[in-house]
Design a protein around this motif. Structure first.
Motif, short mmCIF file in Angstrom:
data_model
loop_
_atom_site.label_atom_id
_atom_site.label_comp_id
_atom_site.label_asym_id
_atom_site.label_seq_id
_atom_site.Cartn_x
_atom_site.Cartn_y
_atom_site.Cartn_z
N HIS A 5 0.67 -1.15 -0.10
CA HIS A 5 -0.01 -0.28 -0.07
C HIS A 5 0.84 1.06 -0.07
O HIS A 5 0.51 2.05 -0.65
CB HIS A 5 -0.98 -0.16 1.33
CG HIS A 5 -2.09 1.01 1.01
ND1 HIS A 5 -2.97 1.22 0.05
CD2 HIS A 5 -2.31 2.08 1.98
CE1 HIS A 5 -3.60 2.20 0.31
NE2 HIS A 5 -3.48 2.69 1.48
N ALA A 6 1.97 1.16 0.74
CA ALA A 6 2.97 2.48 0.89
C ALA A 6 3.47 2.51 -0.57
O ALA A 6 3.65 3.73 -0.84
CB ALA A 6 3.81 2.31 1.88
N TYR A 77 0.75 8.30 6.87
CA TYR A 77 1.71 7.12 6.87
C TYR A 77 3.04 7.66 7.57
O TYR A 77 3.32 8.92 6.91
CB TYR A 77 1.81 6.25 5.71
CG TYR A 77 0.52 5.97 5.05
CD1 TYR A 77 0.44 4.39 5.47
CD2 TYR A 77 -0.45 6.48 4.49
CE1 TYR A 77 -0.74 3.89 5.03
CE2 TYR A 77 -1.56 6.12 4.02
CZ TYR A 77 -1.69 4.70 4.28
OH TYR A 77 -2.92 4.07 4.13
N ARG A 78 3.71 6.90 8.22
CA ARG A 78 5.12 7.25 8.62
C ARG A 78 6.06 5.94 8.15
O ARG A 78 5.42 4.71 8.80
CB ARG A 78 5.10 7.48 10.14
CG ARG A 78 6.48 7.85 10.73
CD ARG A 78 6.67 8.04 11.95
NE ARG A 78 6.54 6.82 12.70
CZ ARG A 78 5.85 6.96 13.81
NH1 ARG A 78 5.23 7.82 14.26
NH2 ARG A 78 5.61 5.64 14.39
N ILE A 142 6.51 0.74 9.04
CA ILE A 142 5.53 1.38 8.39
C ILE A 142 4.26 1.70 9.41
O ILE A 142 3.83 0.65 9.98
CB ILE A 142 4.79 1.02 7.00
CG1 ILE A 142 6.08 0.90 6.09
CG2 ILE A 142 3.89 1.69 6.71
CD1 ILE A 142 5.76 0.01 4.85
N VAL A 143 3.69 2.76 9.60
CA VAL A 143 2.81 3.05 10.45
C VAL A 143 1.61 3.80 9.83
O VAL A 143 1.88 4.63 9.02
CB VAL A 143 3.29 3.86 11.74
CG1 VAL A 143 2.06 4.16 12.49
CG2 VAL A 143 4.41 3.11 12.70
N GLU A 144 0.49 3.26 9.94
CA GLU A 144 -0.66 3.95 9.30
C GLU A 144 -1.60 4.55 10.38
O GLU A 144 -2.03 3.85 11.17
CB GLU A 144 -1.56 2.81 8.46
CG GLU A 144 -2.67 3.42 7.73
CD GLU A 144 -3.45 1.97 7.23
OE1 GLU A 144 -3.54 2.20 5.88
OE2 GLU A 144 -4.06 1.61 7.97
N GLN A 148 -9.59 8.23 12.60
CA GLN A 148 -10.10 8.58 14.17
C GLN A 148 -9.16 8.26 15.05
O GLN A 148 -9.17 7.80 16.18
CB GLN A 148 -11.35 7.47 14.23
CG GLN A 148 -12.93 7.95 13.77
CD GLN A 148 -12.66 7.58 12.35
OE1 GLN A 148 -12.54 6.75 11.73
NE2 GLN A 148 -13.39 8.83 11.53
N GLY A 149 -7.91 8.07 14.71
CA GLY A 149 -6.72 7.96 15.55
C GLY A 149 -6.36 6.31 15.68
O GLY A 149 -5.32 6.15 16.52
N ALA A 150 -6.76 5.53 14.94
CA ALA A 150 -6.67 4.16 14.85
C ALA A 150 -5.10 4.01 14.11
O ALA A 150 -4.77 4.53 13.31
CB ALA A 150 -7.35 3.48 14.31
#
Length: 158
Positions: A5-6, A77-78, A142-144, A148-150
């Motif tokens: 996805h990224a 994304y991070r 990878i952080v999504e 809503q903050g999920a």
């Protein structure tokens, strides 16, 4: 799953740039915009023309975070990873054409955008230096971030 996805999202980045964050050995932060070149496997390639704080920081502390968003889904994304600085040699020489091609794409897209929106830009040329470095970011995490903050995190195995 997030890696695929990224990769898709990075290929669609508006203006072909991505926000990056680094810090020096003492933890002093720096944020900057870098030119996104490509993603291959679990590595992201960025070009840096300014050769300033980011480069100095990465020489001391080779960790980098990239941040971007998917406007359609309102997700952020991070990507965190370790950086290899490429400033000479065969790999650098092979990437020169890709950097120049990306610059041309940016100019063409900017001109077309100006025509479509009937907007005059003050300049259509990419004012880049002949000297640049490439950051090859080996993706560690990878952080999504959901609307809503999920949070959803994917840590890549080394």
């Amino acid at each position: 799953m997030l890696v695929a996805h990224a990769k898709k999202l990075l290929s669609l980045l508006r203006n072909n740039v991505v926000n990056v964050a680094s810090s020096d050995a003492k933890g002093n932060p720096n944020a900057a915009v870098k030119l996104f070149l490509k993603m291959e496997s679990h590595s992201i390639y960025l070009a840096d023309f300014s050769l300033g704080n980011t480069l100095r920081n990465l020489k001391d502390n080779p960790q980098l975070s990239l941040a971007f968003e998917d406007i359609e889904t309102a997700k952020g994304y991070r990507i965190n990873g370790k950086v290899q600085i490429i400033s000479e040699g065969d790999e650098y020489n092979a990437l020169i054409d890709e950097v120049r091609q990306r610059e041309t794409e940016i100019v063409v897209n900017r001109v077309l955008d100006g025509i479509q929106r009937n907007k005059r830009y003050k300049g259509h040329f990419v004012n880049t230096s002949e000297k640049f470095v490439i950051y090859k970011v080996a993706i560690d995490e990878i952080v999504e971030f959901g609307p809503q903050g999920a949070l959803r995190t994917e840590i890549l195995k080394k």
